[in-house]
Enzyme design. Structure first.
Site, PDB file in Angstrom:
ATOM      1  NE  ARG A 117      -3.920   1.872   1.100  1.00  0.00           N
ATOM      2  CZ  ARG A 117      -5.133   1.848   0.250  1.00  0.00           C
ATOM      3  NH1 ARG A 117      -5.227   1.381  -1.095  1.00  0.00           N
ATOM      4  NH2 ARG A 117      -6.200   2.688   0.611  1.00  0.00           N
ATOM      5  CB  THR A 395      -8.827  -1.068  -8.124  1.00  0.00           C
ATOM      6  OG1 THR A 395      -9.032   0.272  -7.365  1.00  0.00           O
ATOM      7  CG2 THR A 395      -8.039  -2.008  -7.147  1.00  0.00           C
ATOM      8  CB  THR A 413      -5.795   0.602  -6.833  1.00  0.00           C
ATOM      9  OG1 THR A 413      -6.555   1.488  -7.202  1.00  0.00           O
ATOM     10  CG2 THR A 413      -5.233   0.733  -5.651  1.00  0.00           C
ATOM     11  CG  LEU A 414      -2.830   3.939 -10.726  1.00  0.00           C
ATOM     12  CD1 LEU A 414      -2.914   4.301 -12.203  1.00  0.00           C
ATOM     13  CD2 LEU A 414      -1.413   4.196 -10.185  1.00  0.00           C
ATOM     14  CG  ASN A 415      -8.295   5.909  -4.888  1.00  0.00           C
ATOM     15  OD1 ASN A 415      -9.051   5.126  -4.647  1.00  0.00           O
ATOM     16  ND2 ASN A 415      -8.818   7.328  -4.465  1.00  0.00           N
ATOM     17  CB  SER A 466      -7.167  -0.502   1.336  1.00  0.00           C
ATOM     18  OG  SER A 466      -7.417  -0.973   0.211  1.00  0.00           O
ATOM     19  CB  SER A 467     -12.441  -1.387   0.441  1.00  0.00           C
ATOM     20  OG  SER A 467     -12.958  -0.295   1.276  1.00  0.00           O
TER      21      SER A 467
END
Ligand code: DON
Length: 583
Positions: A117, A395, A413-415, A466-467
């Site tokens: 992360r 993502t 991810t890059l969000n 995060s999720s």
């Protein structure tokens, strides 16, 4: 091994299982967010005997499958696919962002989670995303260079390879296909072609990004155009030659820091140099005799998933029809409770101490379950402000299983799609806006409408909550299901529904992935649904007091089931281009 009736039926019927969806019509609908799944009987998984990669982009999936074919293990393949998607799926594949990898390593006889992360730069302050009026300023946390977290992907993928790779492939060998694709370019198609024009304006705010993603006339590259990323090829080559130092030390970080600083950000070369991916113990739980292995904090994914599954375990889900109002009601009520705990308690474990053991315990679930009324929605009359989930972010998740019994579940991810949109000049690295996952102020929500409190305020060196929920389901310590998804807040409810569909409803993995999904995240107090639920089911949910809203933003649960009949791959049909590449 899973040996489900439905799968048996197909094999017995001699059906050749091939990629059987993703026709242009469905794709058109998917693009507009109105995907309507076909009936379960029409949905076939992709079969492989020896190994499989299911990923959102087909070139990268095939690169991973080729590594498996040449004797690599699941981690080798995941690393090759991960780097390749940084080139071929710039919407979410990345080296400028971060993610999580859950590994079931048979060779090492352990399950581990690699946390790569992004971290907040050292100069981060708790009030960094507030405006002059003291209120959250979403332009700062979503659209500005302040939103960029220190990228973790290079550290994470290289750590995974070093510790859990087969040793048969060098990092350079696994990077080579990505380098070639970046240098020579590839033809833009599928989901990349569907999304780039929509996000082009955001990217084009910065000349270095515009140069890469535009036609000579300045408009967006489109389907059929060649995307060439020469600087990215050079950055990937530096990593191939020097390992992670090629990214975190020397000329590459200098250029990253300059570009981020010029755009108003605060990242320093020390932030990059000191970045560390972390090997963590996954969160573990059980559901109806299966072991669930998922991502621990700083993701909420595993904890929320286990809490919901524990709540559901006390209900006879299989006696209620899949997709029926009684079954959906229980899913919603379980989600609501677990997402509320997410908001209250979870964050970066280096900074806060969350009651995880309690949250994932069966006793706690029993108490939660006792409060569920089968006939009425639990009202959530909390005064916290909330906004609807932001649509169209991205993502990407891929699942890998090899012939040696190893499995990898990776979500990175890059969000937002294409992150913050800034490519650091001279590096080809497209940067994230992950720090929007922090809570700008207690009670504020992020782009996915997820409310948070003190546990998730910004802080130096901190990882935003995060999720992402890369997950592996085991039976007798062998992988039976590998799954995960993009979709921000909707990731966890997606993974939950895939697992419930497979374990409670014995659906084949492709039908389980395909089935319409819904989502409740405590706040906003609403049930978001995809198309495909029967009208009377929706009416029944409304009668119980649920506030049902359409549409549900996109998710994509690229999954693999390990069955008596081989590996069954389920590329999620909700967006174009996902592929199960196997052999
Ligand atoms: O880590 C998270 O939970 C989010 N940054 C993930 C973003 C995401 O899945 C966007 N995709 N739709």
């Amino acid at each position: 091994m899973i040996s489900f009736a439905a799968e048996r039926r197909w094999i017995a019927a001699g059906i050749v299982l091939v990629v059987a969806w993703c026709g242009p019509c469905a794709a058109q609908e998917q693009r507009r967010g109105f995907y309507t799944p076909p009936s379960a009987d029409a949905i076939h998984a992709v079969v492989a005997e020896h190994g499989m990669v299911v990923a959102q982009e087909k070139i990268a999936a095939r690169i991973g499958a080729d590594v498996l074919r040449r004797g690599g293990n699941a981690v080798d393949a995941a690393v090759a696919t991960g780097f390749a998607m940084a080139v071929t799926y710039p919407r979410a594949g990345n080296i400028g962002g971060g993610g999580f990898m859950v590994i079931h390593s048979r060779e090492h006889a352990e399950d581990v989670a690699i946390d790569y992360r992004e971290t907040a730069p050292a100069a981060t302050t708790p009030g960094m995303f507030l405006g002059a009026d003291g209120k959250p300023d979403i332009a700062k946390s979503r659209d500005s260079a302040l939103s960029i977290g220190v990228p973790g992907t290079v550290a994470g993928l290289t750590l995974a390879l070093e510790k859990y790779g087969s040793g048969k492939f060098t990092l350079a060998a696994l990077l080579q296909p990505a380098i070639d694709l970046a240098r020579d370019g590839f033809v833009l198609t599928d989901d990349g072609a569907d999304t780039l024009p929509d996000w082009h304006r955001r990217l084009a705010r910065w000349p270095a990004s515009a140069k890469i993603f535009s036609r000579p006339d300045g408009t967006s590259l489109r389907e059929g155009d060649r995307l060439v990323q020469t600087d990215l090829a050079a950055t990937l080559s530096a990593i191939a030659e020097q390992g992670p130092r090629g990214f975190y030390e020397g000329p590459v970080p200098e250029k990253l820091v300059k570009a981020i600083g010029d755009a108003g950000g605060i990242m320093t070369s020390d932030d990059l140099k000191s970045y560390q991916a972390v090997i963590r113990a996954p969160v573990r739980g059980s559901y109806r005799g299966y072991d669930i292995v998922s991502m621990p904090q700083p993701s909420s994914g595993g904890v929320v998933l286990l809490e919901t599954l524990n709540i559901l375990e006390g209900f006879p889900m299989h006696e209620m029809k899949q997709g029926s109002a009684p079954s959906l009601h229980l899913l919603i009520e379980a989600m609501k409770r677990a997402y509320a705990d997410r908001a209250r308690y979870l964050g970066d474990p280096a900074f806060i101490s969350a009651p995880v053991a309690t949250l994932i315990s069966k006793d706690y679930a029993a108490k939660q379950r006792a409060g569920i009324d089968p006939d009425h929605a639990t009202p959530w009359t909390d005064a916290l402000s909330a906004t609807p989930p932001h649509e169209g972010s991205n993502t990407t998740h891929f699942s890998v299983v090899d012939s040696m019994g190893n499995a990898v579940s990776n979500t990175y991810t890059l969000n937002f799609s294409y992150g913050v949109g800034l490519v650091a000049d001279g590096t080809g690295v497209l940067l994230n806006n992950e720090l929007d996952d922090f809570t700008a102020a207690p009670g504020a929500s992020n782009a996915f409408g997820l409310v948070g409190f003190e546990a998730n305020l910004p802080g130096p060196g901190k990882r935003p909550l995060s999720s992402m929920a890369p997950t592996i389901v085991l039976k007798d310590n062998k992988p039976v299901l590998v799954t995960g998804s993009p979709g921000g807040s909707r990731i966890i409810s997606t993974v939950l529904q895939v697992i419930v569909n497979v374990l409670d409803y014995s659906m084949n993995v492709a039908a389980a992935v395909d089935a319409p999904r819904l989502h409740h995240q405590w706040l906003p107090d609403e049930v978001r649904i995809e198309r495909g639920f029967a009208d009377d089911t929706i009416a029944e949910l409304k009668a119980k007091g649920h506030h049902v809203v359409e549409p549900l933003g996109q998710t994509s649960a690229n999954s693999i089931a390990v069955t008596d009949y081989g590996l069954l791959g389920a590329p999620d049909p909700r967006s174009r281009g996902a592929e199960a590449a196997g052999q």
